[in-house]
Write a protein that holds these residues in place. Structure first.
Motif, PDB file in Angstrom:
ATOM      1  N   ALA B  69       0.868  -1.305   0.013  1.00 58.65           N
ATOM      2  CA  ALA B  69       0.130   0.148   0.029  1.00 58.65           C
ATOM      3  C   ALA B  69       0.881   1.140  -0.063  1.00 58.65           C
ATOM      4  O   ALA B  69       0.565   2.219  -0.561  1.00 58.65           O
ATOM      5  CB  ALA B  69      -0.977   0.035   1.327  1.00 58.65           C
ATOM      6  N   TYR B  70       1.862   1.453   0.790  1.00 55.88           N
ATOM      7  CA  TYR B  70       2.733   2.257   0.953  1.00 55.88           C
ATOM      8  C   TYR B  70       3.374   2.990  -0.490  1.00 55.88           C
ATOM      9  O   TYR B  70       3.536   3.987  -0.786  1.00 55.88           O
ATOM     10  CB  TYR B  70       3.794   2.218   1.933  1.00 55.88           C
ATOM     11  N   ASN B  73       0.863   4.170  -2.934  1.00 52.37           N
ATOM     12  CA  ASN B  73       0.399   5.631  -2.605  1.00 52.37           C
ATOM     13  C   ASN B  73       1.382   6.667  -2.923  1.00 52.37           C
ATOM     14  O   ASN B  73       1.210   7.862  -3.109  1.00 52.37           O
ATOM     15  CB  ASN B  73      -0.080   5.698  -1.285  1.00 52.37           C
ATOM     16  N   PRO B 155      -3.396  -2.710  -7.065  1.00 50.91           N
ATOM     17  CA  PRO B 155      -3.281  -1.786  -8.373  1.00 50.91           C
ATOM     18  C   PRO B 155      -2.087  -2.055  -9.229  1.00 50.91           C
ATOM     19  O   PRO B 155      -0.967  -2.582  -8.865  1.00 50.91           O
ATOM     20  CB  PRO B 155      -2.995  -0.273  -7.673  1.00 50.91           C
ATOM     21  N   ILE B 156      -2.142  -1.978 -10.631  1.00 50.19           N
ATOM     22  CA  ILE B 156      -0.981  -2.208 -11.491  1.00 50.19           C
ATOM     23  C   ILE B 156      -0.435  -0.858 -11.357  1.00 50.19           C
ATOM     24  O   ILE B 156       0.931  -0.965 -11.815  1.00 50.19           O
ATOM     25  CB  ILE B 156      -1.936  -2.196 -12.846  1.00 50.19           C
ATOM     26  N   GLU B 157      -0.847   0.196 -11.203  1.00 51.05           N
ATOM     27  CA  GLU B 157      -0.029   1.614 -11.343  1.00 51.05           C
ATOM     28  C   GLU B 157      -0.210   2.335  -9.983  1.00 51.05           C
ATOM     29  O   GLU B 157      -1.237   2.425  -9.083  1.00 51.05           O
ATOM     30  CB  GLU B 157      -0.285   2.441 -12.340  1.00 51.05           C
ATOM     31  N   ARG B 159       0.226   5.952  -7.488  1.00 56.07           N
ATOM     32  CA  ARG B 159      -0.363   7.421  -7.490  1.00 56.07           C
ATOM     33  C   ARG B 159       1.150   8.091  -7.693  1.00 56.07           C
ATOM     34  O   ARG B 159       2.047   7.538  -7.450  1.00 56.07           O
ATOM     35  CB  ARG B 159      -0.981   7.899  -6.150  1.00 56.07           C
ATOM     36  N   GLY B 579      -1.682  14.243 -10.771  1.00 59.76           N
ATOM     37  CA  GLY B 579      -2.139  14.604  -9.401  1.00 59.76           C
ATOM     38  C   GLY B 579      -3.146  16.039  -9.990  1.00 59.76           C
ATOM     39  O   GLY B 579      -3.678  16.282  -8.683  1.00 59.76           O
ATOM     40  N   GLY B 580      -2.841  16.519 -10.766  1.00 60.70           N
ATOM     41  CA  GLY B 580      -3.326  17.818 -11.129  1.00 60.70           C
ATOM     42  C   GLY B 580      -2.506  19.100  -9.979  1.00 60.70           C
ATOM     43  O   GLY B 580      -3.170  20.331  -9.990  1.00 60.70           O
TER      44      GLY B 580
ATOM     45  N   TYR C  75      -5.046   7.172  -0.402  1.00 57.79           N
ATOM     46  CA  TYR C  75      -4.494   6.008   0.242  1.00 57.79           C
ATOM     47  C   TYR C  75      -5.050   5.412   1.059  1.00 57.79           C
ATOM     48  O   TYR C  75      -5.331   4.013   1.000  1.00 57.79           O
ATOM     49  CB  TYR C  75      -3.049   6.603   0.722  1.00 57.79           C
ATOM     50  N   ASN C 112      -9.160  -2.344 -10.568  1.00 61.36           N
ATOM     51  CA  ASN C 112      -7.994  -2.875  -9.912  1.00 61.36           C
ATOM     52  C   ASN C 112      -8.213  -3.580  -8.536  1.00 61.36           C
ATOM     53  O   ASN C 112      -7.738  -4.574  -8.233  1.00 61.36           O
ATOM     54  CB  ASN C 112      -6.904  -1.863  -9.786  1.00 61.36           C
TER      55      ASN C 112
END
Lengths: 152, 661, 178
Positions: B69-70, B73, B155-157, B159, B579-580, C75, C112
């Motif tokens: 997860a880290y 993100n 997730p594949i990608e 943030r 991320g804008g 997150y 995903n």
């Protein structure tokens, strides 16, 4: 009085005196520089002092941002869902300032209830809403619900 | 290298830290030698395991393993390699792992370099450090685990990393800062061990000093890096905002500075023992408090890491237990005996006492200002923010007084000093400084239009020149004018000299750039030119440039000085696609004398842009000065007398040193 | 240092700690009761997966629902997501409020990580979030069959949170709805 005791007493008095001075100075400085936050509703109701440096904010009303043609003067409005506050500023607006997003301005309310802002802050991050603004929106929603309940 | 391996390594470190916290301490009370020695191996073992965990985390980032997860993100396949690595400590969980690793590193260093200390003492020090490690590792494993997985579907990608963090400054600033923050736990452990054992003599002070100095150096450099980074990266030319997170690092630094000086007196004369102990406890406490403020979300700040009250509660309890217990221990066990020597009047002890008081007072005012908004919110007094003027109102005058006292410091003697001597020493440098303070701002008044004599500049020049000249006079008199004699001075002395001159340079940079800073926010069309001070700024318009992960609006501004030399600056406004985020990349022409700082504001009608132009005289001195301060501290820490083993004293190397400090 | 002055730092520190504890207490995720027992706000938003379908408050009536505020940039939401998947497997009806997000990013995220929502509404500008006083993501509202908000959770839901804060109330509301 015994000389050692006198010296100790002198030191204690000195410390108390210095402490009192320091406290007074701190209270004074905080009082001068603590900027209170007011919502547009509070300002409309006259709860905010005029002429003192305050902070105010809300969501920037869509279509309200108007820039001057020649100078860097800009005017926009913010709302907390209930009242609208007009803000005037001369200078560059922060990067994430946008209509529909939260903004906070620091400045003084003039006689026309317009905030002459010396500083405008927008959120620093895509997903950050300043708690003051979020709280005021919350409060507005709550009072709207209460009003609706009373009408039923 | 799997995340599970890293996770297990952290758990192993946790177990070791538990034993490290308990066994050596118990051993020190029952006199069990092998238990006391165990602390050393446990500390080194912890370092090995946490190092392993850290390497695992880095490799997980490099491998783009988004099941963690880290990583998902904070990273992205498109991120350049070195930013993938620095992303490891770019957010809460990973930076916490870095914190524990550095703590294990300091503990390991103690384990290796404590041969000359009594075993009971070093065992207790390591136990205390073990307890702190235990707390942080529990915190990490239970609330902030960087190895947590997103399974069964990942997730594949990831943030995109915040573009603010894709920068050199953010690679070095956190590790350096943490070395300082965490490093303050070492003097803390020394102080607690001393309180437990009842030994606070000069031997204790001599063992502590190199550790105190070294951790202080890291904190100095860390804060300096942070300020420099904010200056060039945030795009608006500011370098200090009295932001709660900045204050959270500055307060421990001020206390550590007081500690560095207080422990010198404790070592030389056995005085200020209570001060030194209390300062060591408070420095680390402020460090912990800083961690709490930043990571609990209790203060709204531009910098805050996490907004999780559960984490906040954990840290707060840890803070209360650690600091509460230490202050209680201090209250019960602090030295009750009278000082072994007495001092009168304008002695060196008095000057150092003044130094302590000024630094503690500064810290207290910053502390109150930082926490007042919270206080006000809790007690329903309103939502308040405390502005910079409050902080400057106290800090500036206190620093001025401090620097005035500093000038005299070199000439004071232990025990007592002849006031007339001090006045004599101060007369010539004082007059010279006064003259400079009068003359320079007066000269500078002519070249700027319509400005008056700047008192801020005058005062700045006076105190900076004062410190410089008094220091030079001190060197001259102590070496009796002979360079050969001067070369024999100890590292301690030169360290002090360099650090004090660094302070003068830093103050000069702060004061002069604040007094003579020129800033204009202007609407400019391509071809427009404006004259500010001695420079002409010509705006060349803005072009759009497409990059891989952002769209840049690149402006061109050419600056011509009064000799006709022109340089071109290219400020940018970047819109990051993923991320804008919007970033303002300022264009800076740096030199010792002044920085030219140009940044793009926002696009206006047609081809016009709002542009910010700044001239910042002597601003580089701020960071150069602080680097000098750090270097001075480092020099002092490595003085021969701390590196000496149990050999006989060398008569020669001693002579230049002891008499002067 | 004299006998009493030495206790001063400790006393000051204990005072400070109390203020800090109180400060944490004021944190919204511990006292999110402002909207409890109020009607869920009116809204008219596009469905995330079908741009031709508009969804209003009407659709929330008749069933006990969890409305979960989420986004692909969040997150903590990814950490919470598996829990939501489990809850939906157990039969809990969860409606997603995709907050200040891009449709493509949100759809990809659900692909995903799995889709526990019966449907998600797309609140791109954050209007509905504003009416709900949302601070950020994730947040979850427990809405009863009459469309009244009965509980609000700011922050991640895990097993422990579900058990302690939601489960019993959810069961009660289900019975009420019969």
């Amino acid at each position: 009085m015994h000389p050692l005791r006198r010296q100790r007493l002198q030191i204690v008095i000195l410390i108390i005196f210095a402490g009192a001075c320091a406290s007074a100075l701190i209270i004074y400085a905080l009082g001068q520089n603590a900027n209170f936050f007011y919502t547009p509703t509070q300002i409309e109701e006259g709860q905010a002092p005029k002429g003192t440096l305050i902070r105010a904010g809300g969501m920037v009303v869509e279509g309200s941002v108007k820039r001057d043609d020649i100078s860097l003067a800009v005017e926009f409005s913010v709302t907390d869902g209930a009242a609208i506050l007009r803000v005037r500023h001369i200078g560059i607006l922060p990067d994430l300032f946008a209509e529909g997003e939260a903004a906070i301005a620091a400045g003084r309310i003039d006689d026309n209830n317009i905030l002459q802002a010396t500083e405008v802050l927008a959120k620093h991050d895509e997903k950050y809403t300043p708690p003051e603004v979020a709280d005021s929106m919350n409060a507005t929603y709550q009072s709207r619900q209460e009003a609706k309940a009373e009408l039923k | 290298m799997s995340p599970e391996l890293g996770h297990l390594a952290v758990i192993a470190a946790l177990c070791l830290s538990f034993f490290q916290a308990v066994i050596p301490m118990v051993g020190s009370f029952v006199g069990h030698r092998s238990w006391m020695r165990l602390g050393h191996s446990l500390a080194l073992g912890q370092f090995v395991f946490l190092g392993l965990a850290f390497v695992c985390l880095i490799s997980v980032f490099i491998q783009d393993d988004f099941s963690v997860a880290y990583v998902a993100n904070n990273s992205n396949t498109l991120l350049p390699l070195h930013y993938k690595v620095s992303a490891v400590w770019g957010a809460h969980e990973g930076s916490l792992l870095l914190w524990t690793l550095i703590l294990a590193g300091w503990s390991g260093a103690i384990a290796l370099f404590s041969g000359h200390m009594p075993q009971t003492f070093s065992a207790r020090v390591l136990s205390i450090l073990g307890f702190i490690s235990l707390g942080f590792l529990l915190f990490l494993l239970f609330t902030s685990n960087p190895f947590e997985r997103l399974l069964p579907v990942s997730p594949i990608e990831g943030r995109d990393l915040n573009p603010l963090l894709q920068d050199f400054g953010l690679i070095v600033h956190p590790p350096m800062l943490y070395m300082g923050y965490v490093g303050s736990s070492v003097p803390f452990a020394f102080a607690i061990a001393a309180l437990i054992g009842g030994q606070f003599d000069s031997a204790w002070a001599r063992w502590s000093r190199p550790w105190i100095n070294t951790s202080w150096v890291f904190l100095t450099l860390g804060i300096s890096l942070g300020s420099w980074w904010a200056y060039y990266e945030l795009g608006w030319g500011g370098w200090w905002f009295w932001d709660p997170v900045e204050n959270a690092s500055f307060m421990p630094w001020l206390m550590s500075t007081a500690l560095v000086h207080s422990v010198a007196a404790t070592e030389k004369r056995g005085v200020f023992r209570s001060w030194t102990l209390l300062l060591a406890i408070l420095s680390f406490s402020l460090s912990l408090l800083g961690a709490f403020l930043v990571r609990s979300g209790i203060l709204t700040s531009v910098h805050s890491f996490a907004n999780d009250p559960e984490r906040g509660i954990f840290i707060l309890w840890f803070l209360v237990i650690v600091v509460g217990a230490s202050l209680l221990l201090f209250a019960i066990r602090s030295p009750q005996m009278a000082n072994s020597t007495t001092h009168r009047g304008w002695s060196r002890e008095t000057i150092l006492l003044v130094n302590n008081v000024l630094l503690v007072t500064s810290t207290a005012t910053i502390f109150i200002g930082t926490l007042y908004p919270l206080f006000s919110d809790v007690f329903q007094l309103g939502k308040i923010s405390v502005g910079a003027p409050y902080f400057n109102f106290f800090f500036v005058p206190l620093m001025i007084i401090l620097m005035l006292a500093l000038g005299f410091a070199g000439f004071t003697r232990w025990g007592s000093t002849d006031v007339n001597l001090l006045l004599r020493r101060g007369l010539f440098p004082g007059l010279l400084s006064f003259f400079i303070a009068l003359l320079v701002p007066a000269l500078l008044t002519d070249s700027s239009s319509g400005s008056s004599y700047s008192f801020t500049a005058g005062i700045t020049l006076f105190v900076s020149a004062w410190v410089l000249f008094m220091t030079i006079e001190d060197i001259y008199l102590k070496s009796r004018g002979s360079w050969i004699n001067a070369k024999r001075f100890t590292c301690s002395y030169w360290g002090m000299v360099i650090a004090h001159i660094g302070l003068a340079a830093c103050a000069l940079g702060v004061g002069m750039s604040s007094s003579y800073d020129e800033q204009r926010d202007l609407r400019m069309m391509p071809g427009d030119a404006v004259k500010i001070s001695d420079y002409e700024f010509r705006f060349g318009g803005v072009n759009r440039v497409d990059n891989a992960n952002f769209v840049a609006f690149r402006g061109e501004v050419s600056v011509t000085d009064k000799t006709g030399m022109t340089i071109n600056l290219f400020p940018e406004k970047r819109n990051y696609k993923a991320g804008g985020q919007v970033m303002t990349e300022a264009a800076i022409d740096a030199s010792l004398a002044r920085d030219l700082y140009v940044s793009l504001g926002e696009p206006l009608q047609g081809e016009a842009w709002a542009v910010r132009l700044q001239i910042k005289p002597l601003v580089r001195f701020i960071w150069l000065g602080s680097v000098l301060i750090g270097f001075g501290g480092l020099l002092a820490a490595f003085d021969k007398r701390y590196r000496r083993r149990k050999k006989l004293l060398d008569g020669q190397s001693n002579r230049g040193g002891l008499a002067f400090e | 240092m004299n006998k009493f002055a030495v206790f001063a730092p400790l006393a000051l520190f204990l005072g400070l700690s109390m203020i800090l504890f109180l400060g944490l207490d004021k944190d919204p995720s511990i006292l999110p009761s402002a909207l409890v027992d109020k009607e869920f706000p009116e809204f008219d938003l596009m469905a995330l997966d079908d741009e031709h379908r508009q969804i209003t408050r009407e659709e929330l009536l008749g069933d006990v629902t969890l409305v979960n505020v989420w986004a692909s940039w969040c997150y903590a939401c990814s950490v919470e997501h598996n829990m939501l998947n489990k809850l939906s497997d157990r039969g809990v009806k969860i409606v997603g409020l995709n907050y200040k997000d891009q449709v493509e990013d949100a759809m990809l995220w659900l692909e995903n990580l799995g889709d526990p929502f019966v449907y998600s509404v797309s609140d791109i500008r954050g209007r509905l979030g504003l009416d709900l006083g949302v601070y950020g993501a994730p947040e979850t509202f427990l809405v009863d069959a009459q469309g009244i908000i009965r509980y609000r959770r700011v922050g991640v839901i895990d097993e422990r949170v579900w058990r302690n804060e939601f489960r019993d109330l959810y069961a009660e509301l289900l019975v009420e709805a019969q």
